[in-house]
Design an enzyme around this catalytic site. Structure first.
Site, PDB file in Angstrom:
ATOM      1  N   ASP A  14       0.824  -1.210   0.000  1.00 35.39           N
ATOM      2  CA  ASP A  14       0.000   0.000   0.000  1.00 35.39           C
ATOM      3  C   ASP A  14       0.857   1.260   0.000  1.00 35.39           C
ATOM      4  O   ASP A  14       0.427   2.309  -0.475  1.00 35.39           O
ATOM      5  CB  ASP A  14      -0.926  -0.009   1.229  1.00 35.39           C
ATOM      6  CG  ASP A  14      -2.110   0.930   1.081  1.00 35.39           C
ATOM      7  OD1 ASP A  14      -2.345   1.405  -0.044  1.00 35.39           O
ATOM      8  OD2 ASP A  14      -2.793   1.190   2.084  1.00 35.39           O
ATOM      9  N   CYS A 240      -2.825   9.433  -0.136  1.00 33.98           N
ATOM     10  CA  CYS A 240      -4.254   9.270  -0.353  1.00 33.98           C
ATOM     11  C   CYS A 240      -4.558   9.710  -1.776  1.00 33.98           C
ATOM     12  O   CYS A 240      -4.265  10.843  -2.139  1.00 33.98           O
ATOM     13  CB  CYS A 240      -5.008  10.134   0.659  1.00 33.98           C
ATOM     14  SG  CYS A 240      -6.769   9.825   0.646  1.00 33.98           S
TER      15      CYS A 240
END
Lengths: 306, 306
Positions: A14, A240
């Site tokens: 991630d 993000c």
């Protein structure tokens, strides 16, 4: 001896998938080795996704194969579909996580399928894996479980519905993921309670982001609701997608500091994590490395992990 | 309507006193006005300490006098001794906070007095203020209540003992302060419980630092133990004297985001805080301005304060 809490490092997956640069395969492996040396025995090392979409993950097969030589490591991978799960199995992964967006809009934007269609994909994966000789765990990640940048609020009943469908599909574990970091501690508590009521201990992990600075507060809420496994990324790597420059995953170093300070046992050594930061820094020059404990230094009151 | 939580902005005192530059008086006042405009009605505007020790606070008298013209503002100041408290009273402050280090070593290093000697100073201040015509609240701040960079761990019984002595001395309120940011949520809960048991609602405020990244998790623990007033600083201004470059006070913007998201009412407007950040940025060029919500933007799921 305190109660054990598992920390699953997701930086190599991630974290790196959002990075501008591509970390060379040999550095990834060196980084993973340094993380294991620090006491992280569960690492999400990559994802089996089309290299055109996420070129940073193109070498995941190679990374998994190399990781099999690292003693004591549970190799976690991510795959969006059966084909990816098959590649995960082939390469020798111990766990594959299949993301299922609870938000219908997010699900369609990311996988071209609705949430319940993606649950059917998970069911097919579970069945395929069962038919193989070598076992592999299949977990499902409920993405956008605490809010969605496309749809906004995500109703709690929908999280429960998707989690229940996944449990029914036979997954080994369900992860609740605050994909965009909109969650707050009251909500984290409420959603966990509702999902626990429906599927019990099949819900066994939280994946939190620190987008709004609430990551560790949300982890605390999860901890107090009985969650004993948390995803995090070294140096908070990740970011993000909807907010360039925003914080990413919760910071492994700070999470471990919190857990150990509270008397939980993680088996993870902060100095070891700082050494792994150096590998990351070399392998991903210019990336924003977050974290507080690294800046402040380990206070004298801290009880070092054994 | 949610339950109310008070946020006391300490940036103009605890934030600026650590800054390398000295913010000009007129910018301080403009900044304080912008904070009040955002809905912060309790602001620690400065401290009455020797200007030789903390030159950034040399104009506190002037700042307090100017702040008296700002409607709806409770003017909080800090003073280490009777002389400072007298100056606070003279200038027109509504509240004076007297720091008392729970750690004996920290107390002696900072005030040349032991903790209980400093409690006697507080008693003298309470009595002096009582004799004045104009009322002023006297609060005491239990510094190093969750750990000390000089002494290390601070025993809970000692926090209780000092807090009890302060309540007995007649203060209006007791603040527990994590001066160096060593606290963890389990400890915050335990210490608050023990102090509440001894002095009840006289304990009415937490002052937390984000040194190790645990600030909001600690605030959550405090909230769940019934605390309804928190100190914080815009942009997390402040730093840590023992760890150059470390994070300072908890970030007002992120704290407000957490509280409002959880359904509490702060009366504070995030956009107003972002405007106050601009004033701070101009007034303290080059200072590290922290915070997450400002980077990520206010998510669509956020319920704006009325």
């Amino acid at each position: 001896m305190g109660e054990k809490v598992r920390v699953c490092e997701v930086g190599p997956r991630d974290g790196l998938q959002m990075a501008e640069a591509i970390m060379p395969t040999e550095v990834k492996i060196e980084w993973i080795r340094s993380l294991v040396a620090a006491g992280l025995h569960e690492i999400e090392v990559g994802s089996f996704v089309p290299p055109k979409l996420i070129p940073q993950m193109a070498d995941t097969g190679e990374v998994v194969r190399a990781s099999r030589d690292i003693a004591g490591l549970t190799i976690v991978t991510l795959a969006p579909n059966l084909k990816g799960a098959q590649r995960a199995h082939e390469s020798g992964a111990d766990v594959v996580i299949i993301p299922v967006s609870v938000s219908e809009g997010h699900s369609r934007a990311n996988t071209n399928k609705g949430s319940l269609q993606q649950v059917e994909e998970v069911r097919a994966i579970v069945e395929w894996v069962k038919a193989q000789e070598r076992p592999m765990k299949v977990d499902a990640g409920c993405a956008t479980a605490f809010g969605c940048s496309i749809e906004g609020a995500v109703p709690q009943e929908r999280v429960v519905m998707v989690a229940a469908a996944l449990a029914q599909a036979g997954v080994d574990g369900v992860v609740l993921a605050d994909t965009v970091g909109y969650g707050n501690p009251a909500q984290v508590r409420a959603v966990i309670r509702a999902v626990h009521q429906e599927i019990g201990p099949v819900l066994n992990r939280l994946h939190l982001h620190d987008t709004m600075g609430l990551g560790l507060a949300n982890a605390l809420a999860g901890l107090e609701e009985g969650i004993r496994c948390f995803d995090s990324a070294l140096a908070g790597l990740g970011g993000c997608p909807f907010a360039p420059g925003a914080s990413g995953n919760i910071v492994t170093e700070d999470l471990v500091f919190m857990l150990e300070s509270m008397g939980f046992e993680t088996g993870i050594d902060l100095d070891g994590l700082f050494r792994a930061r150096e590998v990351l820094k070399r392998g991903l020059p210019g990336a924003a490395l977050l974290g507080n404990v690294n800046k402040a230094g380990i206070p004298r009151t801290y009880r070092q992990a054994a």
